[in-house]
Design a protein around this motif. Structure first.
Motif, PDB file in Angstrom:
ATOM      1  N   TYR A 138     -47.602 101.359 -46.892  1.00 19.81           N
ATOM      2  CA  TYR A 138     -47.920 102.714 -46.470  1.00 19.81           C
ATOM      3  C   TYR A 138     -47.328 103.736 -47.434  1.00 19.81           C
ATOM      4  CZ  TYR A 138     -49.124 100.571 -41.964  1.00 19.81           C
ATOM      5  OH  TYR A 138     -49.674  99.812 -40.971  1.00 19.81           O
ATOM      6  N   PRO A 139     -48.148 104.497 -48.117  1.00 23.45           N
ATOM      7  CA  PRO A 139     -47.604 105.559 -48.983  1.00 23.45           C
ATOM      8  C   PRO A 139     -46.747 106.552 -48.202  1.00 23.45           C
ATOM      9  CG  PRO A 139     -50.007 105.731 -48.756  1.00 23.45           C
ATOM     10  CD  PRO A 139     -49.605 104.417 -48.194  1.00 23.45           C
ATOM     11  N   SER A 140     -47.091 106.776 -46.928  1.00 20.53           N
ATOM     12  CA  SER A 140     -46.292 107.712 -46.134  1.00 20.53           C
ATOM     13  C   SER A 140     -44.847 107.222 -45.997  1.00 20.53           C
ATOM     14  CB  SER A 140     -46.916 107.917 -44.747  1.00 20.53           C
ATOM     15  OG  SER A 140     -47.025 106.686 -44.062  1.00 20.53           O
ATOM     16  N   THR A 167     -51.887  92.962 -58.337  1.00 17.28           N
ATOM     17  CA  THR A 167     -52.648  94.197 -58.137  1.00 17.28           C
ATOM     18  C   THR A 167     -51.740  95.344 -57.683  1.00 17.28           C
ATOM     19  OG1 THR A 167     -54.474  92.805 -57.404  1.00 17.28           O
ATOM     20  CG2 THR A 167     -54.672  95.184 -56.999  1.00 17.28           C
ATOM     21  N   LEU A 168     -51.762  96.422 -58.423  1.00 14.67           N
ATOM     22  CA  LEU A 168     -50.965  97.595 -58.057  1.00 14.67           C
ATOM     23  C   LEU A 168     -51.677  98.381 -56.959  1.00 14.67           C
ATOM     24  CD1 LEU A 168     -50.016  98.844 -61.654  1.00 14.67           C
ATOM     25  CD2 LEU A 168     -48.688  97.369 -60.132  1.00 14.67           C
ATOM     26  N   ASN A 169     -50.894  99.044 -56.109  1.00 16.09           N
ATOM     27  CA  ASN A 169     -51.440  99.888 -55.052  1.00 16.09           C
ATOM     28  C   ASN A 169     -51.328 101.352 -55.512  1.00 16.09           C
ATOM     29  OD1 ASN A 169     -51.594 101.618 -52.781  1.00 16.09           O
ATOM     30  ND2 ASN A 169     -51.073  99.919 -51.407  1.00 16.09           N
ATOM     31  N   PRO A 170     -52.443 101.960 -55.911  1.00 11.92           N
ATOM     32  CA  PRO A 170     -52.383 103.319 -56.483  1.00 11.92           C
ATOM     33  C   PRO A 170     -51.712 104.332 -55.564  1.00 11.92           C
ATOM     34  CG  PRO A 170     -54.576 102.376 -56.761  1.00 11.92           C
ATOM     35  CD  PRO A 170     -53.823 101.456 -55.850  1.00 11.92           C
ATOM     36  N   LEU A 171     -51.978 104.249 -54.257  1.00 13.36           N
ATOM     37  CA  LEU A 171     -51.403 105.227 -53.328  1.00 13.36           C
ATOM     38  C   LEU A 171     -49.881 105.126 -53.251  1.00 13.36           C
ATOM     39  CD1 LEU A 171     -53.878 105.232 -50.323  1.00 13.36           C
ATOM     40  CD2 LEU A 171     -53.318 107.125 -51.856  1.00 13.36           C
ATOM     41  N   VAL A 172     -49.403 103.892 -53.236  1.00 11.10           N
ATOM     42  CA  VAL A 172     -47.958 103.684 -53.180  1.00 11.10           C
ATOM     43  C   VAL A 172     -47.303 104.217 -54.451  1.00 11.10           C
ATOM     44  CG1 VAL A 172     -46.214 101.856 -53.327  1.00 11.10           C
ATOM     45  CG2 VAL A 172     -47.931 101.807 -51.498  1.00 11.10           C
ATOM     46  N   LEU A 173     -47.929 103.971 -55.583  1.00 16.31           N
ATOM     47  CA  LEU A 173     -47.374 104.479 -56.842  1.00 16.31           C
ATOM     48  C   LEU A 173     -47.462 106.003 -56.909  1.00 16.31           C
ATOM     49  CD1 LEU A 173     -48.684 101.776 -59.349  1.00 16.31           C
ATOM     50  CD2 LEU A 173     -46.427 101.970 -58.284  1.00 16.31           C
ATOM     51  N   ALA A 174     -48.539 106.549 -56.372  1.00 22.58           N
ATOM     52  CA  ALA A 174     -48.669 108.010 -56.352  1.00 22.58           C
ATOM     53  C   ALA A 174     -47.573 108.634 -55.503  1.00 22.58           C
ATOM     54  CB  ALA A 174     -50.040 108.409 -55.814  1.00 22.58           C
ATOM     55  N   ALA A 175     -47.331 108.044 -54.336  1.00 25.11           N
ATOM     56  CA  ALA A 175     -46.272 108.555 -53.460  1.00 25.11           C
ATOM     57  C   ALA A 175     -44.915 108.462 -54.143  1.00 25.11           C
ATOM     58  CB  ALA A 175     -46.272 107.802 -52.133  1.00 25.11           C
ATOM     59  N   ALA A 176     -44.675 107.353 -54.827  1.00 27.63           N
ATOM     60  CA  ALA A 176     -43.394 107.171 -55.528  1.00 27.63           C
ATOM     61  C   ALA A 176     -43.232 108.216 -56.622  1.00 27.63           C
ATOM     62  CB  ALA A 176     -43.315 105.759 -56.115  1.00 27.63           C
TER      63      ALA A 176
ATOM     64  N   GLN B 414     -56.544 106.384 -45.059  1.00 25.81           N
ATOM     65  CA  GLN B 414     -56.167 105.621 -46.259  1.00 25.81           C
ATOM     66  C   GLN B 414     -55.300 104.421 -45.891  1.00 25.81           C
ATOM     67  OE1 GLN B 414     -56.997 105.990 -49.540  1.00 25.81           O
ATOM     68  NE2 GLN B 414     -58.441 107.596 -48.954  1.00 25.81           N
ATOM     69  N   GLU B 415     -54.513 104.579 -44.860  1.00 26.18           N
ATOM     70  CA  GLU B 415     -53.626 103.483 -44.445  1.00 26.18           C
ATOM     71  C   GLU B 415     -54.321 102.548 -43.459  1.00 26.18           C
ATOM     72  OE1 GLU B 415     -49.884 105.179 -43.179  1.00 26.18           O
ATOM     73  OE2 GLU B 415     -49.339 105.752 -45.230  1.00 26.18           O
ATOM     74  N   GLY B 416     -55.569 102.819 -43.169  1.00 20.82           N
ATOM     75  CA  GLY B 416     -56.323 101.932 -42.274  1.00 20.82           C
ATOM     76  C   GLY B 416     -55.916 102.041 -40.821  1.00 20.82           C
ATOM     77  N   LEU B 417     -55.377 103.206 -40.439  1.00 19.09           N
ATOM     78  CA  LEU B 417     -54.894 103.375 -39.068  1.00 19.09           C
ATOM     79  C   LEU B 417     -55.799 104.379 -38.347  1.00 19.09           C
ATOM     80  CD1 LEU B 417     -51.051 103.476 -39.840  1.00 19.09           C
ATOM     81  CD2 LEU B 417     -52.349 101.559 -38.865  1.00 19.09           C
ATOM     82  N   GLU B 418     -56.922 103.883 -37.826  1.00 20.21           N
ATOM     83  CA  GLU B 418     -57.959 104.760 -37.282  1.00 20.21           C
ATOM     84  C   GLU B 418     -57.531 105.466 -36.000  1.00 20.21           C
ATOM     85  OE1 GLU B 418     -60.516 105.854 -38.697  1.00 20.21           O
ATOM     86  OE2 GLU B 418     -61.530 106.843 -37.010  1.00 20.21           O
ATOM     87  N   ALA B 419     -56.750 104.788 -35.165  1.00 18.93           N
ATOM     88  CA  ALA B 419     -56.305 105.463 -33.937  1.00 18.93           C
ATOM     89  C   ALA B 419     -55.366 106.622 -34.270  1.00 18.93           C
ATOM     90  CB  ALA B 419     -55.637 104.473 -32.980  1.00 18.93           C
TER      91      ALA B 419
END
Lengths: 431, 431
Positions: A138-140, A167-176, B414-419
């Motif tokens: 989770y990027p959050s 495979t890199l996770n772009p969102l996680v890297l963006a958040a970092a 983006q995190e796949g958490l629809e609820a």
């Protein structure tokens, strides 16, 4: 269907205690495996990290090395949709300004006798953040862990994240990147925790490790605790919603399912003083479960751990809420703001009909790393305070040592600690 | 004789690393025993407590019951010498006023968008304090643990203390009374920790357990951690003294021995830029060891773990001090006050020639429960903060949810958490 309890029933106390003592932890027998992995990383360093990465993440990290380069980060971040990037920036900024208010202030003063006392706060110099790979990436959560660390002044903020199949996770890297993380390594699991704690040729050791992880990561954090600091070991997520009849059952249903969709062991509880609302909300849950992508997880959580509790009034309701000590507490009743002061045990409170817990997960500004499993009775959510430590400072001169020193000599002798007594007495020419 | 290191020697770094990594913990194999004791207390409650007390403390507690009555407390306290009582009162008052300054303040505000945010602090409602019996029964530790809890507003403060052969310790009871402890029980060891965590018929459970103890107590605290909160697990005590030539070697020698007399595994280190002072202090230590009642313990500590480190200047000295991250740091050099800001890692700093660490153990006002074993790199001494917890509060109205909500919907999807997404979107009529 969740279980239904009524606080007016004669057997309520027993049923409520059963609810409180429900075991929701998955108790994996992972500790022995983790112990071996840690020992291996201590002994073989980077070689062990490369081997475990090949085994668990199915790729050879040697060609690129363990550290994710700035070029790799920039290339991944460039792929993130601008709307998503804007949402991350909004979240980052709100988390930053809220956590800046939490920074404690040094306190230096002279007391009535002239003794100088002080509390000085300094940042933990090096911190590691564990970020899970795969589904729970989770990027959050990267923002929630990294931003407070940087607000606190952590000089060296290191992130470890498994990259399955490389495979890199772009969102996680963006958040970092947005949070100001200084170093990122493509390694996960107990081996990453061991590397952060003991250091390897590629990864210098840190003083504290935070962030969520699976059972292996949790066991590794427990094992290295003491050598380094750790944050709490988080359990499955929970929400308690207190709602009166003036609520839209569809809103409450998605709020309950927002918690339930995290994990089959998550727990969603509704406390209400209105049986009709209880019925309508349960029906709405069944409806939303027919469309939700994670209906299987959310449905299992609701069935196994969900609960609806009918109370005669909010006095009883609040007493139960304080006993539950939920991670998240939504107050969705008339006069919700006035109920806040009656809450003694909760990780976070979400007030009124327009504050669903999910807004706090992302953009509220407060932290979403919160105490689970009733630990809000004795602990707090993650904050800037978790990345600083306090040093006390004491300074006496000859004159005020003369005023308070004799009492220290008396007590030291009562405790049989003569060198303690002498270290004061000699300075007072007492012996 | 302690070991002698010189920061200018070519092999210094290796020798210093060895000093840092010295194992001073006694690793007893007590965990299995403790596990059984805890299970037994969970199952048999008070009966188990009576049985273990008969076994370990050699008396039958059944006639008087586990709780020490007010009459017993008052009778014991009446035996305390008035001078000693006055010293305890002075210590209590100074600890109280210092810790009152540490109480965090609630912070409630509206941000630029009108979102209401808050941090609310509340006391942990029930806290248990473990107090060792026998040799390590220090009334000063009772004050250092109990006073901050009461300052924080703990409603129910429970003390457990073993009473070997049934004998009460008047000083410990006096300190408890002065600190405002609410309940005192004559039980110790892992069984007391288990009782505090799980509760028995006589002892209602608490939410957090603090206080020092032997290996059994420490293992029990580790085991119940999660169900209840715990404080740090303290290791052997340490002092680091930084001293220039303008010091009385006799004063430094008793300061070093004040730490060493605690425990054969305690560690006393002197860092100086003056070889003559080093020699003179070592000679003074040998002299004081000829008269000290606890010379055997202090001598063993000094021989096995003591160190004298010669540095070319205070820049090097301070770099080493920050790497050592001592529990106690005495600054005994010219311009000591100006050195305080250069300290990054230390539990407590004692400034100047008239502030021996021992004054802080009793009457300085700051806490003497401090991070050991280099954990000052990531943790703080005991404080009022250890007895409170923070709840965050978030309140949006329809208008500001419209401003920040869409970003939450974006990130949730983006995190796949629809609820999660729906719980915001439904309130914005977005879906």
């Amino acid at each position: 269907m969740a279980i239904r309890l009524d606080a007016s029933d004669s057997n309520f106390e027993t049923a409520f205690r059963d609810l409180l003592s429900m075991k929701r932890e998955v108790s994996d027998d992972v500790d022995a495996v983790v112990r071996d992995i840690i020992e291996d990383v201590k002994t073989r360093g980077d070689d062990a990290l490369y081997d475990y990465t090949a085994k668990f993440d199915r790729f050879d990290a040697r060609p690129k090395g363990l550290r994710i380069s700035q070029e790799e980060i920039d290339a991944a971040v460039a792929k993130v949709d601008p709307d998503v990037m804007a949402a991350l920036v909004l979240a980052r900024d709100r988390i930053q300004s809220h956590h800046a208010r939490q920074m404690p202030k040094n306190d230096t003063y002279e007391d009535a006798l002239g003794v100088k006392l002080g509390s000085r706060w300094t940042a933990v110099q090096a911190v590691g953040i564990y970020v899970p790979g795969g589904l729970a990436a989770y990027p959050s959560s990267v923002l929630m862990n990294a931003v407070p660390a940087k607000v606190a002044g952590v000089e060296r903020l290191v992130m470890v994240v498994p990259t399955p199949d490389g495979t890199l996770n772009p969102l996680v890297l963006a958040a970092a990147k947005l949070a100001g993380v200084d170093e990122i390594y493509r390694v996960g699991g107990a081996q990453a925790v061991a590397a952060l704690a003991y250091g390897t040729d590629s990864i210098a050791p840190v003083y504290k490790i935070v962030g969520p992880g699976n059972a292996f990561v949790a066991a590794a954090k427990r094992r290295v605790f003491g050598l380094v600091g750790i944050d709490m070991i988080a359990g499955p997520s929970e929400v308690l919603i207190m709602a009166d009849k003036n609520n839209d059952p569809d809103w409450l249903a998605v709020d309950l399912m927002a918690q339930a969709e995290h994990d089959m062991a998550a727990q969603s509880i509704l406390i209400t003083n209105d049986v009709d609302l209880a019925d309508a909300t349960e029906a709405a849950v069944e409806r939303v479960l027919t469309t939700l992508p994670k209906a299987e997880i959310a449905g299992a959580s609701w069935r196994d751990y969900g609960a609806v509790i009918i109370v005669p009034d909010w006095k009883v309701g609040m007493m139960l809420a304080n006993r539950i000590a939920p991670e998240h507490l939504e107050l969705a009743m008339d006069g919700a703001s006035d109920m806040v002061d009656k809450v003694h045990n909760a990780g976070a409170i979400f007030v009124g009909h327009f504050t669903p817990e999910a807004v706090g997960d992302y953009v509220g500004g407060s932290n979403h790393v919160l105490p689970t499993a009733r630990s809000a009775r004795f602990s707090s959510g993650l904050s800037t305070l978790d990345f600083v430590k306090r040093t006390s400072v004491l300074e006496c001169n000859a004159m005020n040592l003369r005023e308070i020193g004799p009492a220290a000599v008396t007590l030291a002798r009562q405790e049989g600690l003569e060198a303690h007594a002498l270290s004061v007495a000699k300075r007072l020419n007492m012996g």
